[in-house]
Design a protein around this motif. Sequence first.
Motif, PDB file in Angstrom:
ATOM      1  N   THR A 236       0.833  -1.203   0.000  1.00 51.87           N
ATOM      2  CA  THR A 236       0.000   0.000   0.000  1.00 51.87           C
ATOM      3  C   THR A 236       0.867   1.252   0.000  1.00 51.87           C
ATOM      4  N   ASP A 237       0.206   2.395  -0.068  1.00 50.20           N
ATOM      5  CA  ASP A 237       0.928   3.666  -0.077  1.00 50.20           C
ATOM      6  C   ASP A 237       1.747   3.830   1.197  1.00 50.20           C
ATOM      7  N   GLY A 238       2.961   4.267   1.059  1.00 46.92           N
ATOM      8  CA  GLY A 238       3.843   4.471   2.200  1.00 46.92           C
ATOM      9  C   GLY A 238       4.710   3.275   2.509  1.00 46.92           C
ATOM     10  N   GLY A 239       4.447   2.132   1.860  1.00 48.16           N
ATOM     11  CA  GLY A 239       5.272   0.960   2.082  1.00 48.16           C
ATOM     12  C   GLY A 239       5.056   0.356   3.453  1.00 48.16           C
ATOM     13  N   LEU A 240       5.984  -0.487   3.830  1.00 45.03           N
ATOM     14  CA  LEU A 240       5.887  -1.191   5.106  1.00 45.03           C
ATOM     15  C   LEU A 240       6.361  -0.296   6.244  1.00 45.03           C
ATOM     16  N   THR A 241       5.507  -0.122   7.230  1.00 47.13           N
ATOM     17  CA  THR A 241       5.844   0.696   8.395  1.00 47.13           C
ATOM     18  C   THR A 241       5.671  -0.137   9.664  1.00 47.13           C
ATOM     19  N   THR A 242       6.142   0.447  10.774  1.00 50.08           N
ATOM     20  CA  THR A 242       6.014  -0.259  12.065  1.00 50.08           C
ATOM     21  C   THR A 242       4.556  -0.485  12.430  1.00 50.08           C
ATOM     22  N   ALA A 243       3.726   0.495  12.189  1.00 50.49           N
ATOM     23  CA  ALA A 243       2.305   0.350  12.521  1.00 50.49           C
ATOM     24  C   ALA A 243       1.646  -0.755  11.720  1.00 50.49           C
ATOM     25  N   LYS A 244       2.059  -0.883  10.428  1.00 53.60           N
ATOM     26  CA  LYS A 244       1.462  -1.908   9.582  1.00 53.60           C
ATOM     27  C   LYS A 244       1.901  -3.312   9.987  1.00 53.60           C
ATOM     28  N   VAL A 245       2.985  -3.390  10.752  1.00 47.07           N
ATOM     29  CA  VAL A 245       3.426  -4.698  11.264  1.00 47.07           C
ATOM     30  C   VAL A 245       2.829  -4.969  12.628  1.00 47.07           C
ATOM     31  N   LEU A 246       2.885  -3.975  13.510  1.00 45.60           N
ATOM     32  CA  LEU A 246       2.405  -4.180  14.875  1.00 45.60           C
ATOM     33  C   LEU A 246       0.889  -4.403  14.924  1.00 45.60           C
ATOM     34  N   GLY A 247       0.135  -3.753  14.030  1.00 45.50           N
ATOM     35  CA  GLY A 247      -1.322  -3.921  14.035  1.00 45.50           C
ATOM     36  C   GLY A 247      -1.746  -5.369  13.820  1.00 45.50           C
ATOM     37  N   PRO A 248      -1.331  -6.009  12.725  1.00 53.36           N
ATOM     38  CA  PRO A 248      -1.701  -7.419  12.533  1.00 53.36           C
ATOM     39  C   PRO A 248      -1.160  -8.343  13.615  1.00 53.36           C
ATOM     40  N   VAL A 249       0.074  -8.089  14.078  1.00 55.90           N
ATOM     41  CA  VAL A 249       0.642  -8.938  15.128  1.00 55.90           C
ATOM     42  C   VAL A 249      -0.172  -8.812  16.413  1.00 55.90           C
ATOM     43  N   ALA A 250      -0.533  -7.569  16.756  1.00 55.65           N
ATOM     44  CA  ALA A 250      -1.343  -7.378  17.958  1.00 55.65           C
ATOM     45  C   ALA A 250      -2.695  -8.080  17.827  1.00 55.65           C
ATOM     46  N   GLY A 251      -3.304  -7.993  16.651  1.00 55.50           N
ATOM     47  CA  GLY A 251      -4.568  -8.679  16.445  1.00 55.50           C
ATOM     48  C   GLY A 251      -4.450 -10.187  16.602  1.00 55.50           C
ATOM     49  N   ALA A 252      -3.340 -10.750  16.086  1.00 49.29           N
ATOM     50  CA  ALA A 252      -3.121 -12.187  16.223  1.00 49.29           C
ATOM     51  C   ALA A 252      -2.930 -12.575  17.681  1.00 49.29           C
ATOM     52  N   VAL A 253      -2.172 -11.763  18.430  1.00 50.99           N
ATOM     53  CA  VAL A 253      -1.935 -12.060  19.848  1.00 50.99           C
ATOM     54  C   VAL A 253      -3.241 -11.994  20.634  1.00 50.99           C
ATOM     55  N   VAL A 254      -4.056 -10.958  20.359  1.00 54.44           N
ATOM     56  CA  VAL A 254      -5.356 -10.848  21.042  1.00 54.44           C
ATOM     57  C   VAL A 254      -6.234 -12.060  20.730  1.00 54.44           C
ATOM     58  N   ALA A 255      -6.250 -12.476  19.480  1.00 52.40           N
ATOM     59  CA  ALA A 255      -7.054 -13.644  19.103  1.00 52.40           C
ATOM     60  C   ALA A 255      -6.579 -14.897  19.829  1.00 52.40           C
ATOM     61  N   LEU A 256      -5.240 -15.065  19.884  1.00 58.10           N
ATOM     62  CA  LEU A 256      -4.703 -16.242  20.583  1.00 58.10           C
ATOM     63  C   LEU A 256      -5.070 -16.238  22.060  1.00 58.10           C
ATOM     64  N   LEU A 257      -4.867 -15.108  22.721  1.00 56.85           N
ATOM     65  CA  LEU A 257      -5.158 -15.038  24.157  1.00 56.85           C
ATOM     66  C   LEU A 257      -6.650 -15.219  24.420  1.00 56.85           C
ATOM     67  N   THR A 258      -7.488 -14.616  23.583  1.00 56.29           N
ATOM     68  CA  THR A 258      -8.934 -14.752  23.769  1.00 56.29           C
ATOM     69  C   THR A 258      -9.386 -16.192  23.562  1.00 56.29           C
ATOM     70  N   ALA A 259      -8.888 -16.812  22.506  1.00 51.85           N
ATOM     71  CA  ALA A 259      -9.302 -18.176  22.198  1.00 51.85           C
ATOM     72  C   ALA A 259      -8.898 -19.149  23.290  1.00 51.85           C
ATOM     73  N   TYR A 260      -7.665 -19.048  23.748  1.00 53.53           N
ATOM     74  CA  TYR A 260      -7.197 -19.995  24.757  1.00 53.53           C
ATOM     75  C   TYR A 260      -7.749 -19.675  26.135  1.00 53.53           C
TER      76      TYR A 260
END
Length: 405
Positions: free
Chosen positions: A134-158
């Motif tokens: 996307t516009d602006g290329g890869l940034t820290t926010a674009k990495v931390l957002g999906p990772v945080a979502g995955a961590v929340v999903a894992l913690l919620t599920a377990y």
Amino acid sequence: MTSTEPPGHSGNTPALRLMNLALHGLFLALLVVLVARGLADGWLGPGGLLTAIVLAAAYLSGGAVERVRTTRLWAGLWLGAVLLLWIGLTLQHPEFCYLAFPLYFVCLHLMPVRWAVPAVAALTVVVVAAQAGTDGGLTTAKVLGPVAGAVVALLTAYGYAALYRESRERQRLIDDLVRARDELAATQREAGRLAERQRLAREIHDTLAQGLSSIVLLARSAESAVAADPDAARERIAEVGRTASANLAEARRFVQALTPPALDDVTLTEALRRVADGRGVVFHLDGEPYPLPVEAEVALLRLTQEALANAARHARAEAVAVTLTYLDDEVTLDVFDDGVGFDPKALPSGDGPRFGLHGMRERIAALGGRLTVESAPGEGTVVAVSLPLRTIETAEAVLTEAGAQ
């Protein structure tokens, strides 16, 4: 939501079914919003729209096809198709990255732990790769957002899986306690019956059996002495009569001991009136009461209690009436309720499980009486009993004759 249960177990509890519906609703709602936004902004072309429609159809098929809901293999194939369609759509239009969050939970729910975690990580990599284009290329926010979502999903599920296992274990313990309580109650009832049998056996052995043995010996002795010593024979025959009378008194004592407490020192009319008043039931007495054998009074009392219990338990009646009638040639008892009623023809003859009257019917029949149940759906129920006096008089005559001898 656990990662170890097959898809067919996904609806075991209301809470789990509600959570699954919320999860599927979130996925479909996000998909509809993203498609509408893409069409409105013009960035979703015909190819993307077709892919989104196929993705929605594939996702909905998971609830429509029974094999997907009950078979692990088909569930895996369904999940693989959904993920492939989503990956293709997301790489083409990164805006569909938002669908990754509900897909995290789907993977955690359907896959074993050893596959679910790598699958979530792979979906996160797809989201990051799509965001990098996307516009602006890869940034820290674009990495931390999906990772945080995955961590929340894992913690919620377990976290939910732990609560679910605890709930299942608690329910299992409750079921065990209820089963143990029922078994204990059954054991206590059986122990009570055995104790009563043993008590009666001892009483009969110590009184009636010994008395009958004496009668047999005296009768044999009198028979052998008839020719040689008529006076001695007469004396022994008289002793047989006295012993028989004593045994008859013991038999009556047994019957009296088995009389229900509700009949202690009260007449049948008073006992039925007490039972009716205790349940808020109207009691009617017709005719002049006269004494009945204990067996008849016990049968009428027990049947009234059973009929009133059925009216309270099944009929949902607003009014119940008990009528005891003393006629010249019979005694009748009627228990009426204005409850929901039923169709007697739809039930087997003497259906005990629903009415609990099978034993009463046999007891009334043994006394020479008749028990009928009249009912119709929505028209209430009448339980009617009649005991002809000739059977009662016959029983009394037998007892009187035996006592005189």
